[in-house]
Write a protein that holds these residues in place. Structure first.
Motif, PDB file in Angstrom:
ATOM      1  N   ALA A 103      -9.778  -4.587 -17.048  1.00 13.93           N
ATOM      2  CA  ALA A 103      -8.945  -4.783 -15.857  1.00 13.93           C
ATOM      3  C   ALA A 103      -9.722  -4.404 -14.603  1.00 13.93           C
ATOM      4  O   ALA A 103      -9.594  -5.047 -13.565  1.00 13.93           O
ATOM      5  N   VAL A 104     -10.559  -3.369 -14.705  1.00 13.47           N
ATOM      6  CA  VAL A 104     -11.367  -2.934 -13.559  1.00 13.47           C
ATOM      7  C   VAL A 104     -12.357  -4.047 -13.188  1.00 13.47           C
ATOM      8  O   VAL A 104     -12.504  -4.388 -12.013  1.00 13.47           O
ATOM      9  N   ASP A 105     -13.018  -4.638 -14.181  1.00 15.38           N
ATOM     10  CA  ASP A 105     -13.955  -5.732 -13.911  1.00 15.38           C
ATOM     11  C   ASP A 105     -13.231  -6.958 -13.347  1.00 15.38           C
ATOM     12  O   ASP A 105     -13.734  -7.619 -12.436  1.00 15.38           O
ATOM     13  N   TYR A 106     -12.060  -7.268 -13.900  1.00 13.29           N
ATOM     14  CA  TYR A 106     -11.280  -8.396 -13.387  1.00 13.29           C
ATOM     15  C   TYR A 106     -10.904  -8.137 -11.930  1.00 13.29           C
ATOM     16  O   TYR A 106     -11.084  -9.003 -11.070  1.00 13.29           O
ATOM     17  N   ILE A 144       0.351  -6.977  -7.904  1.00 13.00           N
ATOM     18  CA  ILE A 144       0.701  -6.049  -6.821  1.00 13.00           C
ATOM     19  C   ILE A 144      -0.515  -5.190  -6.461  1.00 13.00           C
ATOM     20  O   ILE A 144      -0.781  -4.939  -5.284  1.00 13.00           O
ATOM     21  N   LEU A 145      -1.254  -4.728  -7.466  1.00 11.21           N
ATOM     22  CA  LEU A 145      -2.471  -3.955  -7.203  1.00 11.21           C
ATOM     23  C   LEU A 145      -3.473  -4.775  -6.389  1.00 11.21           C
ATOM     24  O   LEU A 145      -4.082  -4.264  -5.455  1.00 11.21           O
ATOM     25  N   ILE A 146      -3.634  -6.023  -6.770  1.00 15.05           N
ATOM     26  CA  ILE A 146      -4.569  -6.891  -6.049  1.00 15.05           C
ATOM     27  C   ILE A 146      -4.127  -7.057  -4.598  1.00 15.05           C
ATOM     28  O   ILE A 146      -4.931  -6.916  -3.673  1.00 15.05           O
ATOM     29  N   ILE A 147      -2.848  -7.336  -4.392  1.00 11.36           N
ATOM     30  CA  ILE A 147      -2.340  -7.519  -3.036  1.00 11.36           C
ATOM     31  C   ILE A 147      -2.482  -6.232  -2.228  1.00 11.36           C
ATOM     32  O   ILE A 147      -2.911  -6.262  -1.073  1.00 11.36           O
ATOM     33  N   ALA A 148      -2.159  -5.101  -2.839  1.00 12.70           N
ATOM     34  CA  ALA A 148      -2.225  -3.813  -2.132  1.00 12.70           C
ATOM     35  C   ALA A 148      -3.652  -3.419  -1.775  1.00 12.70           C
ATOM     36  O   ALA A 148      -3.911  -2.920  -0.680  1.00 12.70           O
ATOM     37  N   ARG A 149      -4.583  -3.623  -2.684  1.00 10.92           N
ATOM     38  CA  ARG A 149      -5.943  -3.135  -2.484  1.00 10.92           C
ATOM     39  C   ARG A 149      -6.882  -4.175  -1.858  1.00 10.92           C
ATOM     40  O   ARG A 149      -7.832  -3.833  -1.182  1.00 10.92           O
ATOM     41  N   ILE A 150      -6.648  -5.456  -2.149  1.00  6.81           N
ATOM     42  CA  ILE A 150      -7.568  -6.505  -1.716  1.00  6.81           C
ATOM     43  C   ILE A 150      -6.933  -7.396  -0.652  1.00  6.81           C
ATOM     44  O   ILE A 150      -7.580  -7.813   0.295  1.00  6.81           O
ATOM     45  N   GLY A 151      -5.665  -7.701  -0.847  1.00  8.08           N
ATOM     46  CA  GLY A 151      -4.958  -8.618   0.033  1.00  8.08           C
ATOM     47  C   GLY A 151      -4.556  -9.852  -0.746  1.00  8.08           C
ATOM     48  O   GLY A 151      -4.904 -10.015  -1.912  1.00  8.08           O
ATOM     49  N   ASP A 181       0.819  -1.203   0.000  1.00  7.15           N
ATOM     50  CA  ASP A 181       0.000   0.000   0.000  1.00  7.15           C
ATOM     51  C   ASP A 181       0.864   1.269   0.000  1.00  7.15           C
ATOM     52  O   ASP A 181       0.357   2.366  -0.159  1.00  7.15           O
ATOM     53  N   ALA A 182       2.171   1.096   0.158  1.00  9.58           N
ATOM     54  CA  ALA A 182       3.092   2.236   0.151  1.00  9.58           C
ATOM     55  C   ALA A 182       3.169   2.826  -1.258  1.00  9.58           C
ATOM     56  O   ALA A 182       2.781   2.185  -2.241  1.00  9.58           O
ATOM     57  N   ASP A 183       3.697   4.049  -1.351  1.00  5.90           N
ATOM     58  CA  ASP A 183       3.843   4.628  -2.688  1.00  5.90           C
ATOM     59  C   ASP A 183       4.996   3.939  -3.422  1.00  5.90           C
ATOM     60  O   ASP A 183       5.805   3.222  -2.831  1.00  5.90           O
ATOM     61  N   ILE A 184       5.039   4.149  -4.712  1.00 10.83           N
ATOM     62  CA  ILE A 184       6.001   3.459  -5.573  1.00 10.83           C
ATOM     63  C   ILE A 184       7.438   3.738  -5.156  1.00 10.83           C
ATOM     64  O   ILE A 184       8.272   2.831  -5.161  1.00 10.83           O
ATOM     65  N   SER A 185       7.751   4.954  -4.751  1.00 11.75           N
ATOM     66  CA  SER A 185       9.133   5.251  -4.353  1.00 11.75           C
ATOM     67  C   SER A 185       9.543   4.431  -3.131  1.00 11.75           C
ATOM     68  O   SER A 185      10.688   3.979  -3.040  1.00 11.75           O
ATOM     69  N   GLU A 186       8.622   4.193  -2.212  1.00 12.68           N
ATOM     70  CA  GLU A 186       8.926   3.349  -1.040  1.00 12.68           C
ATOM     71  C   GLU A 186       9.115   1.896  -1.465  1.00 12.68           C
ATOM     72  O   GLU A 186      10.001   1.205  -0.956  1.00 12.68           O
ATOM     73  N   LEU A 187       8.282   1.427  -2.377  1.00 11.85           N
ATOM     74  CA  LEU A 187       8.433   0.062  -2.869  1.00 11.85           C
ATOM     75  C   LEU A 187       9.758  -0.109  -3.606  1.00 11.85           C
ATOM     76  O   LEU A 187      10.412  -1.152  -3.497  1.00 11.85           O
ATOM     77  N   GLU A 188      10.175   0.914  -4.349  1.00 10.59           N
ATOM     78  CA  GLU A 188      11.470   0.867  -5.026  1.00 10.59           C
ATOM     79  C   GLU A 188      12.604   0.790  -4.013  1.00 10.59           C
ATOM     80  O   GLU A 188      13.578   0.054  -4.225  1.00 10.59           O
ATOM     81  N   LYS A 189      12.499   1.523  -2.916  1.00 11.19           N
ATOM     82  CA  LYS A 189      13.537   1.472  -1.872  1.00 11.19           C
ATOM     83  C   LYS A 189      13.635   0.075  -1.275  1.00 11.19           C
ATOM     84  O   LYS A 189      14.731  -0.448  -1.071  1.00 11.19           O
ATOM     85  N   GLU A 224      -6.322   3.276  -5.431  1.00 14.87           N
ATOM     86  CA  GLU A 224      -7.542   2.961  -6.194  1.00 14.87           C
ATOM     87  C   GLU A 224      -7.546   3.610  -7.576  1.00 14.87           C
ATOM     88  O   GLU A 224      -7.996   3.008  -8.547  1.00 14.87           O
ATOM     89  N   VAL A 225      -7.057   4.828  -7.675  1.00 12.28           N
ATOM     90  CA  VAL A 225      -7.033   5.544  -8.954  1.00 12.28           C
ATOM     91  C   VAL A 225      -6.199   4.786  -9.982  1.00 12.28           C
ATOM     92  O   VAL A 225      -6.508   4.779 -11.169  1.00 12.28           O
ATOM     93  N   SER A 226      -5.159   4.109  -9.501  1.00  7.54           N
ATOM     94  CA  SER A 226      -4.275   3.378 -10.413  1.00  7.54           C
ATOM     95  C   SER A 226      -4.958   2.198 -11.074  1.00  7.54           C
ATOM     96  O   SER A 226      -4.549   1.782 -12.158  1.00  7.54           O
ATOM     97  N   VAL A 227      -5.989   1.656 -10.477  1.00  6.40           N
ATOM     98  CA  VAL A 227      -6.732   0.558 -11.109  1.00  6.40           C
ATOM     99  C   VAL A 227      -7.341   1.062 -12.418  1.00  6.40           C
ATOM    100  O   VAL A 227      -7.251   0.399 -13.455  1.00  6.40           O
ATOM    101  N   LYS A 228      -7.911   2.251 -12.397  1.00  9.32           N
ATOM    102  CA  LYS A 228      -8.513   2.827 -13.621  1.00  9.32           C
ATOM    103  C   LYS A 228      -7.434   3.251 -14.619  1.00  9.32           C
ATOM    104  O   LYS A 228      -7.590   3.066 -15.822  1.00  9.32           O
ATOM    105  N   ARG A 229      -6.346   3.820 -14.110  1.00 11.23           N
ATOM    106  CA  ARG A 229      -5.236   4.205 -14.999  1.00 11.23           C
ATOM    107  C   ARG A 229      -4.646   2.975 -15.677  1.00 11.23           C
ATOM    108  O   ARG A 229      -4.237   3.032 -16.836  1.00 11.23           O
TER     109      ARG A 229
END
Length: 174
Positions: free
Chosen positions: A163-166, A119-126, A25-33, A79-84
Motif C-alpha cells: 500500500a505504501v508503494d502504491y 481518502i488517504l490519497i485525497i488527504a495527503r496528495i490531492g 486532512d482533518a482528524d477522523i472525529s472531524e470527518l465523522e462530524k 502520513e503515519v496512517s499510510v504505514k499503519r
C-alpha cells in the motif's frame, strides 16, 4: 413561512458547498462530524447531498472503525496512517481478520478499505472521487487511481505491491 423557506434554502446551499469542500486532512472525529451532519440532512430529504464523495467518506469511516475494533489499530489521514494501513492490509491478507471481504454491494469490507485508501490519497496528495466508465477512482491531476482494483488484488494475494508503494506511485503524479 417565507423565513422558513429561506432558511431551508440557505441551509441547502451551505451544505452543498460544504460537501464539495471536505477537509480530508482533518482528524477522523472531524470527518465523522461532517459525515453525520450531511447524513442527517439527507434523512430530512436533502438528497442533493448524496454524492460519491460523501458515500466514499462514509465507507472509509466504516473501515477506520473496523480496523480499530478488529485489530486495535488507529487510522487517520496523516502520513503515519499510510504505514499503519499497510499493517492492516497485511493482517487482512494473512487471514487474521475473518470476514468475507468481498460480499455485499460495493465489495463488502474491501470496498470500505478502498474508500479509505482513496481518502488517504485525497488527504495527503490531492484529487477527487470520480465515477469513470471503468469504475470509481480518485482523479489525481488527470490520472486515475483505481483503488478498488489495487485493494482487491492485494487482499487476494495477486499483487505484491505494498500500500505504501502504491500510495507513493500515485504521489509521483502530483
Amino acid at each position: 413561512m417565507v423565513q422558513t423557506i429561506k432558511a431551508v434554502s440557505d441551509m441547502k446551499r451551505l451544505d452543498n458547498e460544504e460537501s464539495r469542500r471536505i477537509n480530508y486532512d482533518a482528524d477522523i472525529s472531524e470527518l465523522e462530524k461532517v459525515y453525520n451532519r450531511q447524513f442527517e440532512l439527507i434523512k430530512k430529504g436533502n438528497t442533493d447531498l448524496v454524492t460519491l464523495e460523501l458515500v466514499m467518506l462514509g465507507r472509509a469511516l466504516d473501515f477506520v472503525s473496523f480496523a480499530s475494533k478488529k485489530l486495535g489499530v488507529s487510522l487517520g489521514t496523516d502520513e503515519v496512517s499510510v504505514k499503519r494501513f499497510e499493517e492492516v492490509l497485511d493482517a487482512m491478507q494473512r487471514g487474521i481478520v475473518q470476514d468475507n471481504f468481498f460480499s455485499g454491494e460495493g465489495g463488502g469490507i474491501s470496498g470500505c478499505v478502498s474508500a479509505y485508501l482513496g481518502i488517504l490519497i485525497i488527504a495527503r496528495i490531492g484529487g477527487k472521487w470520480e465515477d469513470t466508465e471503468n469504475g470509481r477512482a480518485v482523479n489525481v491531476n488527470g490520472r486515475y487511481a483505481y483503488v478498488d482494483e489495487f485493494i482487491e488484488r492485494r487482499l487476494l494475494g495477486l499483487s505484491e505491491l505494498s500500500a505504501v508503494d502504491y500510495f507513493n506511485s500515485v504521489s509521483i503524479v502530483k
